[in-house]
Write an enzyme that holds these catalytic residues in place. Structure first.
Site, mmCIF file in Angstrom:
data_model
loop_
_atom_site.group_PDB
_atom_site.id
_atom_site.type_symbol
_atom_site.label_atom_id
_atom_site.label_comp_id
_atom_site.label_asym_id
_atom_site.label_seq_id
_atom_site.Cartn_x
_atom_site.Cartn_y
_atom_site.Cartn_z
ATOM 1 N N HIS A 86 0.848 -1.193 0.000
ATOM 2 C CA HIS A 86 0.000 0.000 0.000
ATOM 3 C C HIS A 86 0.882 1.241 0.000
ATOM 4 O O HIS A 86 1.734 1.411 0.890
ATOM 5 C CB HIS A 86 -0.930 -0.008 1.211
ATOM 6 C CG HIS A 86 -2.035 -1.010 1.076
ATOM 7 N ND1 HIS A 86 -2.508 -1.763 2.125
ATOM 8 C CD2 HIS A 86 -2.769 -1.363 -0.025
ATOM 9 C CE1 HIS A 86 -3.494 -2.550 1.675
ATOM 10 N NE2 HIS A 86 -3.661 -2.328 0.378
ATOM 11 N N HIS A 127 2.644 -3.620 6.692
ATOM 12 C CA HIS A 127 1.630 -2.591 6.413
ATOM 13 C C HIS A 127 1.584 -1.627 7.595
ATOM 14 O O HIS A 127 2.238 -1.811 8.610
ATOM 15 C CB HIS A 127 0.252 -3.238 6.265
ATOM 16 C CG HIS A 127 0.066 -4.009 4.996
ATOM 17 N ND1 HIS A 127 -0.755 -3.583 3.975
ATOM 18 C CD2 HIS A 127 0.579 -5.196 4.580
ATOM 19 C CE1 HIS A 127 -0.733 -4.460 2.990
ATOM 20 N NE2 HIS A 127 0.072 -5.456 3.321
ATOM 21 N N GLU A 134 1.598 3.781 3.101
ATOM 22 C CA GLU A 134 2.077 3.227 4.374
ATOM 23 C C GLU A 134 3.601 3.278 4.400
ATOM 24 O O GLU A 134 4.285 2.263 4.355
ATOM 25 C CB GLU A 134 1.501 1.805 4.537
ATOM 26 C CG GLU A 134 -0.033 1.852 4.608
ATOM 27 C CD GLU A 134 -0.734 0.503 4.420
ATOM 28 O OE1 GLU A 134 -0.054 -0.537 4.441
ATOM 29 O OE2 GLU A 134 -1.972 0.510 4.240
ATOM 30 N N ARG A 151 -3.261 4.814 -2.104
ATOM 31 C CA ARG A 151 -3.113 3.456 -1.557
ATOM 32 C C ARG A 151 -2.806 2.413 -2.639
ATOM 33 O O ARG A 151 -2.053 1.468 -2.414
ATOM 34 C CB ARG A 151 -4.429 3.092 -0.860
ATOM 35 C CG ARG A 151 -4.633 1.621 -0.489
ATOM 36 C CD ARG A 151 -5.981 1.468 0.210
ATOM 37 N NE ARG A 151 -6.429 0.092 0.339
ATOM 38 C CZ ARG A 151 -6.294 -0.636 1.443
ATOM 39 N NH1 ARG A 151 -5.687 -0.152 2.495
ATOM 40 N NH2 ARG A 151 -6.766 -1.866 1.492
#
Ligand code: 0X9
Ligand code: ZN
Length: 428
Positions: free
Chosen positions: A194, A318, A197, A248
């Site tokens: 993602h 994550h 992150e 994302r």
């Protein structure tokens, strides 16, 4: 329908105003401003309250950042645009649901969270531009990987496993003892699935550094090989630096021209398209047109499949929430060897001294979400498969300030002793 499925399917088309133009990518794209955006945290304790909150979220098209469940409550964190703040306050008060403002102005937090976003200049002393005091652009990260491969050929191999949608290389670093010819059991770690992150690639590169450049960690290479992919979604990562801090997904073009990208963590080929996924290309949990439609998930899964007999542990990094999530994540279902998986995860997180992590079934303590990489890794026979949601627990969420990078990394690294010790006992 489970609450979070509904929440996640709320379209995430950004309503923020594009403000500053940037020419960096050679395309006419505007950077998104989050001026006046807030993050609210809402705790509900009954099904009735949950239902009301869900209705409000749907009615005002509010983006859910995170939902976590405990025995007694569900905590929902929302990204709230300036234009809905007043009405949301009224609606929540009417429904007798209390809320707290966790971030008062997202723009300020984004501005203060990281040093200047450009590629750093070469440090002539170290021969590379990486450090762990700020979040680096992809060029710095890839520069560091190349530096390591040429400086430490006896223990580093840089493997180009394919190219991203926007034609960036996809790199896996193999860290091993080249002088030994036996095939050893291996650990896989990936980061940056993602885009937003950022703590995830920061930790993955920190782990690489520790394993390659710190002699005291050499024992970790004796009985185990390491495959580390620090940035699985490089297009998204760069986009989150240059245009939209909260991006994302990948950056592939979809059937809906104004909405790009697939959620890579809904695009893996196990129970693809199940709960917690969307068919809407504008959604942040868009599953794509088919499993492995994205070059990034396709290349990664092919590489891992090719090494499936030696990879014994799959770890995907994550943020946020401080939790070790255990399959299955597609629904609240437990693998037959769940207790083994739980035991190892508990023993790994017991090494953390600064941050407390929850451990449990992904669907139970977060929400059901199908097509995740962790479930897919488990499905192909990798016994130990985990998603680690790194810091924090919500004060900054995805916008964890760069001053936290080193504390998070230093706290995490000792857990690898536990994982390596287990993997070393496993037969290839
Ligand atoms: O929703 C996700 O993809 C992960 N959380 S995040 O906030 N980093 O996006 C959790 C994935 C857990 N694993 C599965 N549901 N398979
Ligand atoms: Zn994630």
């Amino acid at each position: 329908m489970p609450t979070l499925l509904v929440l996640l399917m709320v379209s995430s088309v950004f309503t923020a105003d594009p403000s500053a133009a940037t020419e960096e990518f050679g395309i006419d794209e505007k950077a998104v401003s989050y001026s006046g955006f807030q993050v609210w945290s809402i705790t509900v304790r009954s099904n009735g309250e949950h239902k009301l909150l869900r209705q409000i979220i749907e009615q005002y098209d509010v983006e859910v950042w995170k939902e976590q469940k405990t025995d007694k409550a569900a905590i929902t964190e929302l990204l709230v645009a300036p234009q809905v703040q007043r009405v949301l306050k009224v609606k929540l008060t009417e429904a007798d649901i209390s809320y707290g403002i966790k971030i008062n102005d997202l723009h300020t937090v984004i501005e203060n969270g990281n040093a200047k976003h450009n590629t750093s200049s070469l440090n002539t002393k170290t021969g590379h531009s990486m450090d762990w005091t700020k979040y680096h652009r992809l060029a710095d990260i890839y520069g560091y990987l190349n530096y390591l491969a040429s400086t430490y050929p006896s223990r580093v191999e840089l493997i180009n496993i394919g190219t991203s949608y926007e034609k960036r290389p996809l790199y896996v670093v193999r860290i091993f003892n080249r002088s030994s010819s036996v095939v050893k059991p291996a650990v896989w770690i990936d980061g940056g699935i993602h885009a937003r992150e950022w703590i995830s690639p920061a930790l993955a590169t920190y782990i690489i550094r520790q394993l390659v450049e710190v002699p005291a960690n050499e024992a970790l290479l004796c009985n185990v090989d390491w495959f580390i992919m620090p940035v699985m979604n490089p297009d998204g990562y760069e986009y989150s630096h240059a245009f939209n801090r909260l991006w994302r997904k990948t950056r592939s073009v979809t059937s809906w021209t104004s909405c790009r990208g697939v959620d890579p963590n809904r695009n893996f080929g196990y129970k693809w398209g199940g709960l917690g996924t969307s068919t809407n290309p504008c959604s942040d949990v868009y599953k794509g047109t088919r499993a492995f439609s994205e070059p990034e998930t396709f290349a990664t899964s092919n590489f891992i499949k090719g090494k499936a007999s030696s990879i014994k542990l799959y770890l995907t990094l994550h943020s946020y929430g401080q939790a070790a999530l255990i399959p299955w994540g597609y629904n609240v279902v437990y693998p037959s060897d769940y207790s083994d998986m739980l035991e190892l995860a508990k023993s790994a997180v017991s090494k953390f001294t600064k941050y407390r992590y929850r451990v449990g079934n992904a669907a139970a303590i977060y929400y059901p979400a199908a097509g995740g990489s962790d479930d897919w890794a488990k499905s192909i026979g990798i016994k130990y498969s985990y998603t680690f949601e790194l810091s924090d627990t919500g004060a900054y969420g995805f916008l964890l300030p760069a001053s936290n990078i080193l504390p998070v990394c230093q706290d995490f690294f000792p857990a690898l002793d536990v994982f390596a010790a287990k993997v070393a006992t496993m037969k290839v």
